[in-house]
Design an enzyme around this catalytic site. Structure first.
Site, PDB file in Angstrom:
ATOM      1  N   ASP A  83       0.709  -0.794  -0.327  1.00 59.81           N
ATOM      2  CA  ASP A  83      -0.002   0.054  -0.213  1.00 59.81           C
ATOM      3  C   ASP A  83       1.326   1.051  -0.250  1.00 59.81           C
ATOM      4  O   ASP A  83       1.942   1.483   0.770  1.00 59.81           O
ATOM      5  CB  ASP A  83      -0.750   0.306   1.035  1.00 59.81           C
ATOM      6  CG  ASP A  83      -2.113   0.958   1.082  1.00 59.81           C
ATOM      7  OD1 ASP A  83      -2.354   1.490   0.131  1.00 59.81           O
ATOM      8  OD2 ASP A  83      -1.998   1.268   2.308  1.00 59.81           O
ATOM      9  N   ASP A 105       2.542   4.990  -5.089  1.00 60.49           N
ATOM     10  CA  ASP A 105       1.865   6.081  -4.618  1.00 60.49           C
ATOM     11  C   ASP A 105       2.872   7.596  -5.625  1.00 60.49           C
ATOM     12  O   ASP A 105       3.112   7.342  -4.421  1.00 60.49           O
ATOM     13  CB  ASP A 105       1.273   6.305  -3.803  1.00 60.49           C
ATOM     14  CG  ASP A 105       1.110   7.938  -3.243  1.00 60.49           C
ATOM     15  OD1 ASP A 105       1.054   8.652  -4.466  1.00 60.49           O
ATOM     16  OD2 ASP A 105       0.427   8.308  -2.350  1.00 60.49           O
ATOM     17  N   HIS A 189      -7.465   9.763   4.390  1.00 63.53           N
ATOM     18  CA  HIS A 189      -7.062   9.016   4.902  1.00 63.53           C
ATOM     19  C   HIS A 189      -7.075   9.471   6.284  1.00 63.53           C
ATOM     20  O   HIS A 189      -8.042  10.325   6.864  1.00 63.53           O
ATOM     21  CB  HIS A 189      -5.493   8.776   4.781  1.00 63.53           C
ATOM     22  CG  HIS A 189      -5.563   7.405   3.601  1.00 63.53           C
ATOM     23  ND1 HIS A 189      -4.800   8.616   2.778  1.00 63.53           N
ATOM     24  CD2 HIS A 189      -5.352   7.141   3.072  1.00 63.53           C
ATOM     25  CE1 HIS A 189      -4.245   7.912   1.559  1.00 63.53           C
ATOM     26  NE2 HIS A 189      -5.067   6.719   1.905  1.00 63.53           N
ATOM     27  N   ASP A 268      -9.264   0.793   6.576  1.00 69.40           N
ATOM     28  CA  ASP A 268      -8.675   0.103   7.540  1.00 69.40           C
ATOM     29  C   ASP A 268      -8.719   0.694   8.562  1.00 69.40           C
ATOM     30  O   ASP A 268      -9.115  -0.091   9.796  1.00 69.40           O
ATOM     31  CB  ASP A 268      -7.196   0.524   7.424  1.00 69.40           C
ATOM     32  CG  ASP A 268      -6.008   0.470   8.268  1.00 69.40           C
ATOM     33  OD1 ASP A 268      -6.240  -0.441   9.283  1.00 69.40           O
ATOM     34  OD2 ASP A 268      -4.276   1.238   8.328  1.00 69.40           O
TER      35      ASP A 268
HETATM   36 ZN   LIG Z   1      -4.216   5.250   0.469  1.00 68.12          ZN
END
Ligand SMILES: [Zn+2]
Length: 349
Positions: A83, A105, A189, A268
């Site tokens: 991730d 990312d 997030h 998450d």
């Molecule tokens: Zn993320």
């Protein structure tokens, strides 16, 4: 069964018209919770580790736990995903360990904080795609920048600061050949995503739909997509927690996304809340207890319940046995001979 390619998982999800939850892990109990939920609901699953998780658990511990999960659950297709990789080296190290999928990312610079330029993003993502595809490994890229910070990764600020531009998404997909594309539509997030139930002014489902119209075959990824349900917040606060009131992404919005090309949904926070609530409850009600199993067992069970519910809501439940996994070597051949496309289908505006 051995770990499978995330590309195959997502291609199958597209055929079946469902989404696949990608759940973050840091330790054995979380992996067990996810696998118990996958087994119960007969779901293919994506397990993912952030850089912070790899550091916390140590690479080898975490990877061996995933291997154990695969060995113990031969009927469940599992993709292991990095991730928010911040650099080529991070992705390369995950691939060397045996991860079957990585996220590069490149929307942020290597510091994981500063937004990068479009050109920088394309360059580093393309480099990872070339390296990964040669080895049969899937790549997720990101265009636009998510809000908030998690595990020290993120630009901070509101999710509305860098909403994905559909034209740029098309250009990015064409130039990089990514298998999956994370887009920014206002989500953040962490637990504090929205200050009230989100409407179209803060959660840009219209942007997601516009991107899907231009890239009808591209697997879209929703990050920061915990729903942060009130009942989970309440358990934490009831037993001494101090969470401020907050809203996540409603499940019905995720389901709308799934009807419009979303194939991977990152969750998450909901699992963190479920575990923490369960642990707080035991310690609050029975302060004389000190055996970690007394609270880790209910914590694991609480996380399993949330994961199983999401698996049903995302539609992946019941699909574990739909297909035979293709080996990673075979996937690598597919990228090479063109049977696995790396160019998006682009629809006119
Ligand atoms: Zn993320």
């Amino acid at each position: 069964m051995p770990l499978v390619s995330m590309r195959q998982l997502l291609d199958e999800a597209a055929k079946g018209g469902y989404g696949v939850g990608a759940f973050n892990v840091n330790d054995m109990e979380q992996i067990q919770a996810i696998m118990a939920a996958a087994k119960e609901t007969k779901s293919p699953v994506i397990v993912q580790a952030s850089r912070g998780a790899r550091q916390f658990a140590e690479d080898l511990y975490l990877f061996k736990l995933i291997q154990a999960a695969a060995e113990l659950n031969p009927e469940i297709p599992i993709a292991m995903h990095q991730d928010h990789g911040n650099s080529f080296e991070t992705c390369k190290s995950a691939i060397e360990l045996g991860y079957t999928s990585v996220m590069m990312d490149g929307s942020l610079k290597e510091d994981g904080k500063t937004p990068s330029t479009f050109e920088e993003n394309v360059a580093v993502t393309k480099r990872v795609v070339d390296y990964a595809h040669e080895r049969g490994v899937t790549v997720e890229g990101e265009i636009g920048v998510l809000g908030g910070v998690e595990d020290g990764h993120g630009a901070g600020g509101s999710g509305l600061d860098h909403i994905t531009d559909p034209d740029q998404a098309v250009e990015f997909a064409e130039k990089t050949g990514v298998d999956a594309l994370a887009i920014a539509i206002g989500t953040s997030h962490g637990a504090y995503k929205f200050t009230k139930k989100p409407d179209g002014s803060v959660l840009k489902m219209d942007v997601l739909i516009a991107i899907h119209k231009r890239l009808p075959n591209t697997h879209l990824v929703m990050h920061g997509s915990s729903s942060v349900p009130k009942d989970l917040q309440d358990v934490v606060n009831q037993y001494g927690g101090k969470l401020k009131e907050t809203w996540g992404v409603p499940v019905e919005e995720i389901q709308l996304g799934i009807r419009n090309g979303v194939r991977k949904i990152n969750v998450d926070t909901d699992n963190r809340l479920a575990m923490t609530g369960a642990i707080r409850k035991v310690l609050w009600e029975t302060p004389e207890k000190f055996d970690p199993r007394d609270y880790m067992k209910p914590a694991r069970e609480a996380m399993k319940k949330v994961v199983a519910l999401r698996m049903v809501q995302f539609g992946q439940a019941g699909h574990a046995g739909d297909y035979a996994p293709i080996s990673i070597e075979q996937i690598a051949k597919g990228y090479k001979d063109g049977t696995l496309s790396t160019q998006p289908l682009v629809a006119a505006k």
